[in-house]
Design an enzyme around this catalytic site. Structure first.
Site, short mmCIF file in Angstrom:
data_model
loop_
_atom_site.label_atom_id
_atom_site.label_comp_id
_atom_site.label_asym_id
_atom_site.label_seq_id
_atom_site.Cartn_x
_atom_site.Cartn_y
_atom_site.Cartn_z
CG ASP A 1 -1.96 1.08 1.22
OD1 ASP A 1 -1.77 2.07 0.48
OD2 ASP A 1 -2.96 0.96 1.95
CG HIS A 2 3.24 3.98 -3.16
ND1 HIS A 2 4.08 4.69 -2.33
CD2 HIS A 2 3.92 3.87 -4.34
CE1 HIS A 2 5.19 4.99 -2.96
NE2 HIS A 2 5.13 4.50 -4.18
NE ARG A 3 -4.22 3.82 1.15
CZ ARG A 3 -5.38 3.36 1.64
NH1 ARG A 3 -6.44 4.15 1.71
NH2 ARG A 3 -5.46 2.11 2.07
#
Length: 449
Positions: A421-423
């Site tokens: 999850d790049h967040r």
């Protein structure tokens, strides 16, 4: 006096369930707490006990039908209300039954989702049918799904019971003989097979079985239970978490050597050892070095967000089961030694294969491993399990040419891949984590730090 038993909320927050198998028939005498039906929710198989004592009147729902919570499913004539324990609370204490008038429902299953099968016998006790075949309920369901008649299966269990391998082997052998002759193309170009709730009991166990028997070109399979829950979760994950995927090839020769030594060790004689064990230890070790990989993105009520960092590892293992994809997890995996982790992995796998994975086993995971290598796959871009920020894939381990000290030698090579999850975590953290996992597979001695 006649009582109607409605489908209860079994404490999972679900709205419907499938009637898998009735354990009683009209005219049967039942006592309080006798198991009367096995149901399948989106997360587990659950056996429901009777809150009444009396004679079974009518089965209001056919096997295979999906009904909503609160719908009437059975009547019991001459029924006396349950005066004692019929379930458990969310904390494990006994809980009584409500049985006032029509529509009596079981209570005491709790709201935490930790549902267990309600059995009057030990959980592992085989169930004998009217024709004398001994098999556990999950094995019977597997046989129905594969179109196997248990009476035709030769049992290999220690107590004379039919095992999962017996059913799968029989189905595979039957498939070979069925395909000796190639059938002609059917005259019907397209056909949809209706699966009406009341007709489900008389329909074949699966649409695929119907198609094979009748030679249709296409078939329609209803989406429900685990498949319905999985599809919803995967769509939600794919469209809310920005996925990024990376992978690297690894010389896993020393991992294979360690696995061989552990298998020969008396300390590990009674547990199953596989490369997945080393992979699991590698992931736990790498999480400790990059904690954000184990974090979760949380949307807040005020429209904002926060990142929850977990300083523990509930290690999920994606498991392909007869019911569909499940992701049970090993709680507090970071506190287990090598032997304890091996035993936990073995128990998790066996429980999933036998259809006994509970909702509690699947909740509160922090990071997941999917072992796609068992299917011969090298790498993939898996979808993150909701509530987590990373899923790691272990590919097949094969002998390949590899350059060692300037020379090409045969080595055991695998690929470590994963989605993140790049967040929650950036590319440098993702790369560091995957590199750490790869380092342990290349040199398991790193675990000794």
């Amino acid at each position: 006096m006649s009582q109607t038993f409605v489908l209860p909320d079994v404490g999972e927050g679900l709205t419907e369930a499938e009637i898998v198998q009735w354990r009683v028939a009209p005219g049967d005498q039942v006592a309080v707490n006798d198991v009367i039906v096995e149901i399948e929710t989106a997360k587990s198989l659950v056996e429901l006990p009777s809150p009444f004592a009396g004679v079974v009147g009518e089965l209001l729902v056919a096997e295979g039908a999906t009904v909503e919570v609160g719908a009437p499913i059975i009547t019991i004539a001459g029924a006396d209300a349950a005066p004692s324990v019929v379930g458990q609370s969310e904390h494990g204490e006994p809980a009584a039954a409500e049985s006032e008038g029509e529509g009596a429902v079981l209570v005491g299953y709790g709201t935490g989702g930790a549902v267990q099968s309600r059995r009057r016998k030990p959980a592992q006790a085989p169930v004998k049918s009217s024709v004398g075949v001994v098999a556990k309920p999950p094995i019977r369901k597997l046989a129905r799904d594969l179109g196997v008649d248990l009476a035709d299966v030769t049992p290999s269990g220690a107590a004379g019971e039919v095992t999962r391998d017996d059913v799968v082997g029989h189905a595979s052998q039957a498939s070979v003989f069925r395909n000796i002759q190639t059938p002609e193309w059917p005259q019907v170009r397209e056909e949809t097979i209706p699966v009406a709730p009341q007709a489900a009991a008389s329909a074949p166990a699966s649409a695929a079985a119907v198609a094979e028997a009748n030679g249709e070109r296409e078939e329609t399979i209803p989406v429900r239970g685990v498949r319905k829950a999985t599809s919803s979760a995967m769509v939600r994950s794919a469209y809310t978490a920005p996925h990024v995927s990376v992978w690297t090839d690894v010389d896993a020769t020393r991992t294979m050597e360690l696995v061989k030594r552990l298998k020969a060790s008396p300390d590990f004689a009674d547990v199953k050892i596989s490369p997945l064990l080393i992979m699991a230890r590698a992931v736990i070790w790498a999480v400790r070095r990059t904690p954000m990989i184990n974090a979760a993105w949380i949307d807040t009520e005020d429209g904002g967000a926060e990142i929850q960092v977990r300083h523990y590892v509930n290690l999920g293992i994606a498991a392909a089961t007869p019911r569909g994809l499940l992701v049970p997890n090993i709680k507090e995996a970071q506190s287990l030694n090598m032997r304890e982790l091996a035993a936990a992995l073995e128990k998790l796998t066996l429980t999933a294969r036998e259809g006994r994975t509970t909702p509690a086993d699947q909740q509160h995971g922090t990071i997941t491993i999917t072992n796609i290598g068992v299917f011969g796959m090298d790498a993939g871009t898996p979808i993150i399990n909701p509530g987590e920020s990373a899923i790691i894939a272990m590919g097949a381990i094969r002998q390949k040419p590899w350059v060692v000290d300037g020379e090409v030698r045969p080595r055991w090579v695998t690929t470590v891949s994963g989605s993140f999850d790049h967040r929650v975590i950036d590319g440098d953290g993702v790369s560091r984590f995957v590199a750490d996992v790869a380092s342990v597979l290349e040199e398991p001695a790193l675990l000794l730090d």
